[in-house]
Every structure is written in C-alpha cells, then in structure tokens.
Design an enzyme around this catalytic site. Structure first.
Site, PDB file in Angstrom:
ATOM      1  N   GLU A 290      -6.319  -0.244  -3.942  1.00  0.00           N
ATOM      2  CA  GLU A 290      -6.730  -1.019  -2.774  1.00  0.00           C
ATOM      3  C   GLU A 290      -8.108  -1.647  -2.983  1.00  0.00           C
ATOM      4  O   GLU A 290      -8.445  -2.659  -2.368  1.00  0.00           O
ATOM      5  CB  GLU A 290      -6.739  -0.111  -1.528  1.00  0.00           C
ATOM      6  CG  GLU A 290      -6.406  -0.844  -0.251  1.00  0.00           C
ATOM      7  CD  GLU A 290      -6.082   0.090   0.905  1.00  0.00           C
ATOM      8  OE1 GLU A 290      -4.921   0.103   1.339  1.00  0.00           O
ATOM      9  OE2 GLU A 290      -6.974   0.812   1.372  1.00  0.00           O
ATOM     10  N   HIS A 311       9.604  13.976 -20.045  1.00  0.00           N
ATOM     11  CA  HIS A 311      11.062  13.981 -20.140  1.00  0.00           C
ATOM     12  C   HIS A 311      11.685  12.905 -19.251  1.00  0.00           C
ATOM     13  O   HIS A 311      12.876  12.953 -18.966  1.00  0.00           O
ATOM     14  CB  HIS A 311      11.594  15.376 -19.788  1.00  0.00           C
ATOM     15  CG  HIS A 311      11.060  16.423 -20.722  1.00  0.00           C
ATOM     16  ND1 HIS A 311      11.752  16.871 -21.818  1.00  0.00           N
ATOM     17  CD2 HIS A 311       9.860  17.055 -20.753  1.00  0.00           C
ATOM     18  CE1 HIS A 311      11.010  17.756 -22.468  1.00  0.00           C
ATOM     19  NE2 HIS A 311       9.867  17.883 -21.844  1.00  0.00           N
ATOM     20  N   LYS A 434       1.185  -6.234   8.110  1.00  0.00           N
ATOM     21  CA  LYS A 434       0.932  -5.878   9.520  1.00  0.00           C
ATOM     22  C   LYS A 434       1.236  -7.069  10.431  1.00  0.00           C
ATOM     23  O   LYS A 434       1.842  -6.904  11.487  1.00  0.00           O
ATOM     24  CB  LYS A 434      -0.539  -5.473   9.702  1.00  0.00           C
ATOM     25  CG  LYS A 434      -0.873  -4.116   9.129  1.00  0.00           C
ATOM     26  CD  LYS A 434      -2.272  -3.716   9.587  1.00  0.00           C
ATOM     27  CE  LYS A 434      -2.766  -2.504   8.833  1.00  0.00           C
ATOM     28  NZ  LYS A 434      -4.190  -2.275   9.025  1.00  0.00           N
TER      29      LYS A 434
HETATM   30  O1  PA5 Z   1      -8.911   2.460   2.779  1.00  0.00           O
HETATM   31  C1  PA5 Z   1      -8.610   1.988   3.874  1.00  0.00           C
HETATM   32  O2  PA5 Z   1      -9.454   1.464   4.620  1.00  0.00           O
HETATM   33  C2  PA5 Z   1      -7.201   2.064   4.396  1.00  0.00           C
HETATM   34  O3  PA5 Z   1      -6.318   2.602   3.479  1.00  0.00           O
HETATM   35  C3  PA5 Z   1      -7.132   2.889   5.658  1.00  0.00           C
HETATM   36  O4  PA5 Z   1      -7.578   4.192   5.398  1.00  0.00           O
HETATM   37  C4  PA5 Z   1      -5.722   2.936   6.253  1.00  0.00           C
HETATM   38  O5  PA5 Z   1      -5.215   1.641   6.403  1.00  0.00           O
HETATM   39  C5  PA5 Z   1      -5.732   3.631   7.603  1.00  0.00           C
HETATM   40  O6  PA5 Z   1      -6.567   2.972   8.493  1.00  0.00           O
HETATM   41  P1  PA5 Z   1      -7.082   3.642   9.818  1.00  0.00           P
HETATM   42  O7  PA5 Z   1      -7.890   4.836   9.453  1.00  0.00           O
HETATM   43  O8  PA5 Z   1      -7.893   2.595  10.494  1.00  0.00           O
HETATM   44  O9  PA5 Z   1      -5.865   4.035  10.627  1.00  0.00           O
END
Ligand code: PA5
Length: 445
Positions: A290, A311, A434
C-alpha cells in the site's frame, strides 16, 4: 547500531554493487523522515513514536487493563487493513495455536485469545464467529481511524447487536472499546453517544504504520502480551538511527530493494520457515504494497512459508519467470512453543528392531537445525536458479526483538518509497473500489 542484520551473501553481486549508488539518497531520505520534512511528512508521526508518546500510552493502557472489571476471555478485534494486521502479526506469535483446548485441560498460557471481524464481508465468517462467541466471554475492540470504513462498520453493527441481545445495553457498553480519530468520523460520534471507553488513533499516523499506537497496544495489552518490551525494542531501532550511515541495515534493505526494482525485478517474496510468522508477513505485505504500489512503481510483496511452500510455489520460485527477489527472515534462536519457550524437539531415536525409515542420520538432531539447513539449501538453490536472495537476520521473536523488527520495516519502507519517488503514506488507489461500492449500494452522498 541495530541488532538486525541484512546480509547479501546470496544476493546478485551486480545488484549489490548497484545498490551503493542509492545510499546517499537513502540516508538523505531517512533524515527527511526523521525531521518530518519528507513528502507526506504530515503522516510521519510513527517515527520515534515509542519515546515521544508510545511508552507513556502503554502505561496508561496497562493501568486500564489492570482495573478492568469485565470478565473476558476473548478479544474481538473489529478492523481492516492497518487496523488489525499489526495486532494479528504480533498476537499470532505469542498465542498458542491450541490455547483454547489447552485451557480446557488446565494448561492456560495466561493470554486472552484474539479473534477478528470486520476484515471481510463474508456472512459465513461473521455467523461462525458469533457462534463461537456464544461459548466465550467477549470484549470487543473496534478500530477504525476514519470511523467510516464499510467492512468494520457492518461487522461492528453485527457484533454490537449480538452483545446487546446477549448482555443488555448497559453491560455491552463495558464490553466495547473504540479506537478511532480523536474528533471526526462516525465511530467517534457513536462512541461518544454510547459512552464507550475510547483511545485515539494519532492524526499523524496512517493505518499501516499504526501497530505501536493504541491500534495495536490496546488489544495486545488486553490480551496480556508484553507491549512494554515491544516498544523498548522499537525505541532501540529509532535510537540506532540517530547517527545513521550507509551501513545501517535500514539503508541496506532499502537500497537493495531499489537496485532490484531498477534492474527490472517486480516481485519481492518474504520467505520464512516458522508458520507463526505468517500474519507478520501479511502485515509486511500491506505495509509495502500500500505504501509503494503507485504510479506503476513498486515491488509486488508476496510471501511464502517454507518448507511448506517448497512443495507448491517452490517450483515457480526455482524455475519460473525471473522477475523476483526473495528476502529470507532468519530467526537465530527458535521459539518452539510459547507455553514452554526453552523446550526443544529433537528427532526421536528408533528402537531396536524398528523398521528402517531411512532417517537414522537425523536421530537426535534438533528439528530447528533441520529447518535451518533446509533454508540454507533453499537460498543456495534459488540464488543458483537466478533469484537474488537477501537475508534479514534477527536474534529471536521475543517482544523486544519483534518491536525492533517492526520499526525496521516501517523505516525501511519510508526510505524505500522515497527512493522510488512515491508518497509512501497515502493510498489513493484504495478509493477506486470504495467509490464503486458506494455507487452500487446507493450510499447517500
Ligand atoms: O493503511 C491504511 O491507512 C489502511 O489500510 C487502513 O488501515 C484501512 O483502510 C482501514 O481504515 P480505517 O482504520 O480508517 O477503517
């Protein structure tokens, strides 16, 4: 200096050499993160966090845990992405795989188990978790920095309704802890209205960098895990960066990765030989995927558990498309079981008259020794097959060493993202699905 070692003895010598050209930039990038002047600096609150706030926060959470009157044996973490992966990475290491059965047999490990909701939209997954909770005394820790994420939002509604039906509204209040933004978001509003116990997600720390904030510290401390040691370990890593040079393992890891990407490699596989590390690899995947996968850049983070995956995926790694590097996580001192950390397992000796299973040469040897030999053999084979292999060596999986490793990966990720020229702290790509989801389900604008 950090206790972590990054070794390139199985790496491609040409890549090792070309990594050196990124060292100057990497040290510069690290200093920019440390003084919060890098791209995305408004999200670098995680850097130096243990000393600045984490250690004091941990003491506060510990005091809360010790004064908690609610009888609970199961913590339900409701969250997705950075709001649960770090907790799972840590708790899976320290919770016995068969803790429940052992407790039934009077051999408790002393830790409350942690189960997870809100990281998927599976009806079966949610219903089966509720079935399980029927047998347990749950404490729910709902985590969402934004407070508006669909998956944990739906799951929290489900589990809140379940708790209210089972315990009534008053007791439910004492069975819920909310961790969210200090001021904004639907979860903050709900928590205020319902008078839940709350902890804040710091405004300057993004989800995937938040494991050592309340996001991880609250559920882990409520479970009984030694979070003070985790923070001490992470603090040690940050301190080791005060006079950073190109030989620091953080710089080494970031520059080796950059050299691999520049040379056309597109996948980094994190390889480990301890199944309990699997959730840590998931945390690492989110951190790097990410943070770096933007604008056509970044190594795709994958993971393998050896020898299991030798394996299955082993064939591809040995002989498939040559687009990958492999990073082995080597743990010097094994932790065979959390219930008896010093207990070791050796290959039993056969009795006189037993049929020959051709394993006589292994008799009396530690299973860990065999596991390590398999890893060395694998590194040699994969290097010879054209996969440059790095090694990250840590002393053990103790909370202090683990804390150091978590901080190591976070800092290296920040540096590595800077070398790639991306902002490692945003995630614009996550919004695309989203938007479609909200459109499809008719969310009011
Ligand atoms: O690293 C990030 O910001 C994301 O992966 C969030 O942790 C994830 O989308 C969850 O978001 P939130 O904590 O706002 O529900």
């Amino acid at each position: 200096m950090s206790g972590i070692e990054v070794s390139s003895r199985f790496f491609d010598p040409i890549l090792s050499k070309s990594a050196a050209q990124y060292e100057f930039e990497a040290v510069k990038a690290l200093k920019a993160i440390a003084n919060h002047s890098c791209v995305g600096s408004e999200w670098t609150g995680w850097y130096g966090w243990p000393e600045r706030e984490g250690i004091a926060l941990q003491a506060e959470i510990k005091a809360f845990q010790e004064s908690c009157k609610v009888p609970y044996d199961t913590i339900v973490v409701v969250g997705i992405g950075g709001s649960y992966l770090g907790t799972k990475a840590i708790s899976d290491l320290y919770l016995h795989s068969f803790a429940i059965a052992l407790r039934g047999a009077g051999k408790a490990t002393g830790l409350a188990e942690i189960v997870y909701l809100g990281q998927h939209l599976s009806e079966a997954g949610m219903l089966e978790t509720l079935d399980y909770l029927d047998q347990r005394q749950p404490l729910v820790v709902v985590v969402s920095k934004s407070g508006t994420t669909t998956e944990p939002g739906v799951a929290f509604r489900v589990v809140k309704t379940y708790l209210e039906e089972r315990f009534g509204k008053d007791e439910t209040r004492s069975r819920i802890i909310a961790i969210t933004d200090e001021k904004t978001g639907a979860l903050r509003q709900l928590a205020t209205a319902e008078k839940y116990k709350t902890f804040d997600v710091p405004g300057d720390v993004g989800g995937r960098f938040s494991v050592l904030t309340a996001v991880g510290l609250v559920p882990l401390t409520m479970s009984g895990i030694d979070c003070a040691a985790l923070l001490r370990g992470a603090d040690g890593l940050f301190r080791s960066l005060k006079d950073v040079s190109a030989t620091h393992p953080v710089i080494q890891y970031a520059t080796f990765r950059m050299a691999a990407f520049a040379a056309g490699k597109r996948i980094e596989i994190l390889a480990f030989n301890e199944p309990k590390v699997a959730a840590l690899a998931e945390w690492w995947k989110q951190l790097y995927g990410e943070s770096e996968g933007k604008g056509g850049a970044g190594l795709f983070p994958a993971s393998v558990c050896y020898t299991t995956d030798l394996h299955s995926l082993g064939q591809y790694v040995q002989d498939g498309a040559r687009t990958m590097i492999e990073t082995f996580l080597t743990i010097k001192t094994p932790m065979p079981t959390v219930s008896a950390p010093t207990r070791r397992l050796t290959v039993p000796r056969s009795a006189k008259g037993d049929p020959d299973d051709q394993l006589g040469y292994l008799e009396g040897r530690a299973v860990h020794e065999i596991n390590e030999a398999a890893m060395t053999g694998t590194k040699m084979a994969h290097r010879d097959g054209g996969v440059p292999c790095l090694e990250i060596v840590i002393e053990s999986l103790s909370p202090a060493h683990l804390g150091e490793l978590l901080a190591f990966f976070e800092v290296a990720c920040g540096v590595s993202g800077a070398l790639l020229g991306v902002n490692p702290y945003d995630q614009p790509g996550v919004e695309a699905y989203k938007t479609n989801l909200f459109e499809l389900l008719g969310k009011p604008r």
